[in-house]
Scaffold this active site. Structure first.
Site, mmCIF file in Angstrom:
data_model
loop_
_atom_site.group_PDB
_atom_site.id
_atom_site.type_symbol
_atom_site.label_atom_id
_atom_site.label_comp_id
_atom_site.label_asym_id
_atom_site.label_seq_id
_atom_site.Cartn_x
_atom_site.Cartn_y
_atom_site.Cartn_z
ATOM 1 N N ASP A 106 0.847 -1.199 0.000
ATOM 2 C CA ASP A 106 0.000 0.000 0.000
ATOM 3 C C ASP A 106 0.881 1.247 0.000
ATOM 4 O OD1 ASP A 106 -2.130 -1.698 0.179
ATOM 5 O OD2 ASP A 106 -2.342 -1.491 2.345
HETATM 6 N N1 URA Z 1 -1.232 -5.927 3.773
HETATM 7 C C1 URA Z 1 -1.733 -4.673 3.790
HETATM 8 O O1 URA Z 1 -2.789 -4.420 4.355
HETATM 9 N N2 URA Z 1 -1.042 -3.722 3.138
HETATM 10 C C2 URA Z 1 0.153 -3.930 2.546
HETATM 11 O O2 URA Z 1 0.747 -2.999 2.011
HETATM 12 C C3 URA Z 1 0.649 -5.242 2.551
HETATM 13 C C4 URA Z 1 -0.055 -6.230 3.176
#
Ligand code: URA
Length: 240
Positions: A106
């Site tokens: 993310d």
């Molecule tokens: N899980 C999440 O919620 N975000 C990420 O960036 C990676 C794994």
């Protein structure tokens, strides 16, 4: 023998466009086996020829494998019209056409991100079938209940009914944990804690398979993987 056009070799190994590669070749900036070559279409044996571009030897590599410590605020994508992407952060000496991140973190997640131009490798790393574990460090907005460990190991059922594979949760401090997952569903860690009514304040990926985030990489920095690090990625190693 692997024969390729000279403009294609220069473009793929240095990250410039084919058009720029053609122009540079015509301007005499490329020599092959000691002689200037001004023909972009000439076929060259990539394994054997000594190619010099702008005074630097071009060591041909079919694929490149980069490890980055992803900073916050940068998109896990190859390109975007308005926003900065992880591929934009790759320095010119490692850049080449066709780079993409192996899976997505993310925008607000930091830590280990692989970047490559090898689609088969990326597929193997991402696929749950390969059982390559990914370990995250998580800071939460409230204390973690102890029965969360059992719930994670049984396989969390997300709010939309999706069942996750068993995950290993290690509580380090009341609001800090390490989670090991073997798949990569959209926002998976945040959604897993969401089921427990916990919000994720910070998320950092520490390892992928047997590869741990190199300590010397500050956020936003990257480097090429060594051969042994590359092999480690696909090792079924449990980070504790
Ligand atoms: N899980 C999440 O919620 N975000 C990420 O960036 C990676 C794994």
């Amino acid at each position: 023998m692997n024969l390729q056009r000279l403009d294609k070799i220069i473009a793929s190994q240095s990250g410039i466009s084919r058009t720029d590669a053609k122009a540079d070749i015509r301007h005499g900036l490329v020599s092959v086996d000691g002689a200037v070559s001004r023909d972009p279409s000439v076929l060259i044996s990539v394994e054997n020829a000594e190619i010099i571009y702008k005074g630097q030897a071009v060591s041909y590599k079919k694929y490149i494998y980069i490890v980055m410590n992803k900073p916050k605020g940068v998109l896990s994508a190859s390109n975007d019209k308005n926003r900065k992407t992880v591929v934009d952060l790759v320095p010119p000496e490692l850049s080449r056409s066709g780079l993409f991140p192996v899976g997505r973190l993310d925008k607000d997640t930091t830590g280990l991100l692989l970047i490559t131009d090898d689609g088969q490798f990326a597929h193997r790393v991402i696929s749950p079938k390969s059982d390559i574990k990914k370990v995250y460090e998580v800071l939460l907005d409230a204390p973690i209940p102890t029965d969360a460990v059992e719930k994670f190991s049984a396989g969390v059922v997300l709010a939309d009914g999706t069942k996750c594979l068993p995950a290993d949760l290690k509580i380090i401090e009341p609001q800090k944990a390490r989670v090991e997952i073997r798949e990569g569903k959209y926002h998976q860690i945040k959604r897993m804690f969401g089921v427990l009514d916990l919000g994720v304040n910070q998320l950092k990926r520490l390892s992928v398979g047997g590869l741990t985030l190199p300590k010397e990489l500050n956020e936003g920095e990257c480097r090429e993987l060594t051969e042994s690090e590359l092999k480690n990625v696909e090792k079924r190693f449990v980070h504790k």
